[in-house]
Each structure stands twice: as structure tokens, then as C-alpha cells.
Design an enzyme around this catalytic site. Sequence first.
Site, PDB file in Angstrom:
ATOM      1  N   HIS A 123      24.190  45.850  40.323  1.00  0.00           N
ATOM      2  CA  HIS A 123      25.382  44.997  40.227  1.00  0.00           C
ATOM      3  C   HIS A 123      25.204  43.733  41.056  1.00  0.00           C
ATOM      4  O   HIS A 123      24.358  43.672  41.952  1.00  0.00           O
ATOM      5  CB  HIS A 123      26.625  45.748  40.725  1.00  0.00           C
ATOM      6  CG  HIS A 123      27.162  46.737  39.737  1.00  0.00           C
ATOM      7  ND1 HIS A 123      26.631  48.007  39.589  1.00  0.00           N
ATOM      8  CD2 HIS A 123      28.176  46.648  38.836  1.00  0.00           C
ATOM      9  CE1 HIS A 123      27.296  48.647  38.645  1.00  0.00           C
ATOM     10  NE2 HIS A 123      28.243  47.847  38.162  1.00  0.00           N
ATOM     11  N   LYS A 142      29.960  43.052  44.765  1.00  0.00           N
ATOM     12  CA  LYS A 142      30.614  44.347  44.517  1.00  0.00           C
ATOM     13  C   LYS A 142      30.767  45.105  45.831  1.00  0.00           C
ATOM     14  O   LYS A 142      29.804  45.250  46.584  1.00  0.00           O
ATOM     15  CB  LYS A 142      29.803  45.171  43.516  1.00  0.00           C
ATOM     16  CG  LYS A 142      30.454  46.484  43.136  1.00  0.00           C
ATOM     17  CD  LYS A 142      29.759  47.137  41.970  1.00  0.00           C
ATOM     18  CE  LYS A 142      30.319  48.532  41.669  1.00  0.00           C
ATOM     19  NZ  LYS A 142      31.737  48.537  41.314  1.00  0.00           N
TER      20      LYS A 142
HETATM   21  P1  NAP Z   1      37.064  40.308  43.002  1.00  0.00           P
HETATM   22  O1  NAP Z   1      36.467  39.098  42.345  1.00  0.00           O
HETATM   23  O2  NAP Z   1      36.913  40.498  44.489  1.00  0.00           O
HETATM   24  O3  NAP Z   1      38.618  40.321  42.607  1.00  0.00           O
HETATM   25  C1  NAP Z   1      39.579  41.125  43.228  1.00  0.00           C
HETATM   26  C2  NAP Z   1      40.789  40.244  43.506  1.00  0.00           C
HETATM   27  O4  NAP Z   1      41.900  41.078  43.872  1.00  0.00           O
HETATM   28  C3  NAP Z   1      40.550  39.287  44.663  1.00  0.00           C
HETATM   29  O5  NAP Z   1      40.987  37.978  44.311  1.00  0.00           O
HETATM   30  C4  NAP Z   1      41.417  39.906  45.753  1.00  0.00           C
HETATM   31  O6  NAP Z   1      41.874  38.977  46.716  1.00  0.00           O
HETATM   32  C5  NAP Z   1      42.557  40.458  44.940  1.00  0.00           C
HETATM   33  N1  NAP Z   1      43.418  41.357  45.691  1.00  0.00           N
HETATM   34  C6  NAP Z   1      43.193  41.981  46.887  1.00  0.00           C
HETATM   35  N2  NAP Z   1      44.238  42.717  47.248  1.00  0.00           N
HETATM   36  C7  NAP Z   1      45.179  42.569  46.265  1.00  0.00           C
HETATM   37  C8  NAP Z   1      46.503  43.086  46.074  1.00  0.00           C
HETATM   38  N3  NAP Z   1      47.070  43.926  46.957  1.00  0.00           N
HETATM   39  N4  NAP Z   1      47.174  42.727  44.949  1.00  0.00           N
HETATM   40  C9  NAP Z   1      46.605  41.901  44.048  1.00  0.00           C
HETATM   41  N5  NAP Z   1      45.354  41.373  44.183  1.00  0.00           N
HETATM   42  C10 NAP Z   1      44.654  41.708  45.281  1.00  0.00           C
HETATM   43  O7  NAP Z   1      36.496  41.642  42.337  1.00  0.00           O
HETATM   44  P2  NAP Z   1      36.024  41.872  40.810  1.00  0.00           P
HETATM   45  O8  NAP Z   1      34.554  41.631  40.703  1.00  0.00           O
HETATM   46  O9  NAP Z   1      36.962  41.180  39.889  1.00  0.00           O
HETATM   47  O10 NAP Z   1      36.201  43.445  40.703  1.00  0.00           O
HETATM   48  C11 NAP Z   1      37.489  44.063  40.898  1.00  0.00           C
HETATM   49  C12 NAP Z   1      37.357  45.577  40.759  1.00  0.00           C
HETATM   50  O11 NAP Z   1      37.076  45.893  39.398  1.00  0.00           O
HETATM   51  C13 NAP Z   1      36.232  46.211  41.588  1.00  0.00           C
HETATM   52  O12 NAP Z   1      36.662  47.457  42.083  1.00  0.00           O
HETATM   53  C14 NAP Z   1      35.127  46.413  40.561  1.00  0.00           C
HETATM   54  O13 NAP Z   1      34.252  47.473  40.891  1.00  0.00           O
HETATM   55  C15 NAP Z   1      35.952  46.756  39.341  1.00  0.00           C
HETATM   56  N6  NAP Z   1      35.301  46.557  38.043  1.00  0.00           N
HETATM   57  C16 NAP Z   1      35.628  47.439  37.072  1.00  0.00           C
HETATM   58  C17 NAP Z   1      35.127  47.293  35.790  1.00  0.00           C
HETATM   59  C18 NAP Z   1      35.546  48.266  34.718  1.00  0.00           C
HETATM   60  O14 NAP Z   1      35.138  48.111  33.556  1.00  0.00           O
HETATM   61  N7  NAP Z   1      36.382  49.256  35.041  1.00  0.00           N
HETATM   62  C19 NAP Z   1      34.262  46.242  35.493  1.00  0.00           C
HETATM   63  C20 NAP Z   1      33.940  45.337  36.500  1.00  0.00           C
HETATM   64  C21 NAP Z   1      34.488  45.494  37.776  1.00  0.00           C
HETATM   65  P3  NAP Z   1      41.111  38.912  48.171  1.00  0.00           P
HETATM   66  O15 NAP Z   1      39.804  38.272  47.909  1.00  0.00           O
HETATM   67  O16 NAP Z   1      42.047  38.127  49.007  1.00  0.00           O
HETATM   68  O17 NAP Z   1      40.966  40.327  48.662  1.00  0.00           O
END
Ligand code: NAP
Length: 229
Positions: free
Chosen positions: A141, A145
Amino acid sequence: MIRVLVAGAGGRMGATVVEAVTAADGMEVVARVDPQLPAGDGVFGDVATAIDAVHPDVAVDFTQPAVVFPNALAYLAAGVHAVIGTTGLTAAQVDEIRAQADAGEANVLIAPNFAVGAVLMMRFAAEASRHMPKAEIIELHHDGKLDAPSGTALRTAGLMQGDPVVHSVRLPGLVAHQEVILGGLGETLTIRHDSLSRESFMPGVVLSVRRIGRRPGLTMGLEPLLFEE
Ligand code: NAP
């Protein structure tokens, strides 16, 4: 019209979900929740305030391992169906989410991977391991992540025979990739899936938003929506 709250809307996945829900028929984004986003119309810093303000039908959560559990309980307590893509929930937390979903009116789907190819990869790996039980998983990844091993690797291992070891690689340039290598007598079998962009997850997310209202309790993974209906 399905009214959708997107939590983590300022993140990599959440921003892509906002675009996909906006482009899909029969649904609209009514709240974007993320402490990173500048305040504005339909933008909120936390899910409780957003739910009170807009009363969404479905919440889609792509936030962080540290906040997904309280977020999930907040959706269910408010009677909002939840589609959770954030990884890192423990088995005990999933049990508590299941209990709350069973006790209330709102449904929840938790999927470590919304890509159709990844779901097929897990299914093929599970089938192959019945014949070739010695296997290892390499998940790769992007270096932003937060959790390791990935939720997809843990779910794949849980579906396979033989308790495969998981190796995690975190590097810039990657999105989400996984190889399952099975070894036998004088042969190996490699099953590989690559998400080349975050758009790969969107058909699964949109399908889940459409269907979650009709699936009582907890649904684990995208598989029941793809294969059992
Ligand atoms: P990311 O770019 O870090 O996005 C997460 C966002 O959520 C950040 O902007 C973060 O802000 C915000 N956040 C933090 N606390 C919050 C709250 N209480 N309420 C609302 N928003 C909040 O991460 P990402 O790459 O998008 O990935 C997000 C998650 O999805 C991870 O766990 C990843 O493993 C998962 N994922 C899942 C799949 C799937 O198919 N299921 C695919 C890809 C990724 P801050 O930076 O201020 O904390």
C-alpha cells in the site's frame, strides 16, 4: 433520493466517494464531515453535529482506525444506515457494532475492500487454499496508510486454510495491491490484485449505499451483495 453523509470527505477515499455519490443516480451528498475541510455549507467537523443538522439516510465512513468505532456507534444510535470502509476495527468492536445493529433500526455494512477484483481475489484464494494449504500473503500500500497488516489481508487470511503469514509493504507510488502465493510440490500459484486508482472502490461503495437499507443487521464484506442476490 438517498441522502448521504460522507465522513472523511477531505481524505483520499472520502473525496472520491463524494464525487461518485454525486455522479450516481438516486443519491446525493447532504453532509461532508472532516476536521480538515474549511467550514462551509454542508461541511461539518464531527459526525454527531452533521447527523443532527441534516438527518442523512446513509453514512459512508472512510476516516481513521482511531475514530471509526465511535463514529459507527453514533450512526447506529441515530438510526442512520452505515457503510464502513475504514479499516482497523478489532473483532470485539465488530461484535459490539453487530449487537447494536441487531438491537436497533439501522443497518451496517463493513467491507475492508470495495473493489470487485479484490473480492474475487479473496474468493479464489480461499478456494485455492483448500488444495494448496501452504501460502503467504504480501500486501502493498501507499505509505500514508495507517494500519498494517491491511484489512483486506486479514480478511483474506481469515478465509483461507492453513493460517497464512502476511507481509506488509508501505511505499510511495503504490495504491492498494495484494499477492497471495500458494506453494505445492514443485509448483506455485500466485493470485494478484491491483487497485490502480481509488475509482476501483467506487462501484462497490455506490452499490452498498443503494442496498444497505434492505439488509438488516451487520453485513460483512461486499460478497453478499455481489454473489448472493
Ligand atoms: P485519509 O486520506 O487519511 O483520509 C481520512 C480523512 O478522515 C482525513 O482527512 C482525516 O482528517 C479525516 N478524519 C479524521 N477523523 C475524522 C472524524 N472524526 N470525522 C470525519 N473525518 C475524520 O485516509 P484514506 O487513504 O482516505 O483512507 C481512509 C480509510 O479507508 C483507511 O482506514 C483505509 O485503510 C481505508 N480504505 C478502505 C478501502 C476499502 O475499500 N474498504 C479502500 C481504501 C482505503 P485528519 O487528517 O485530520 O485526521
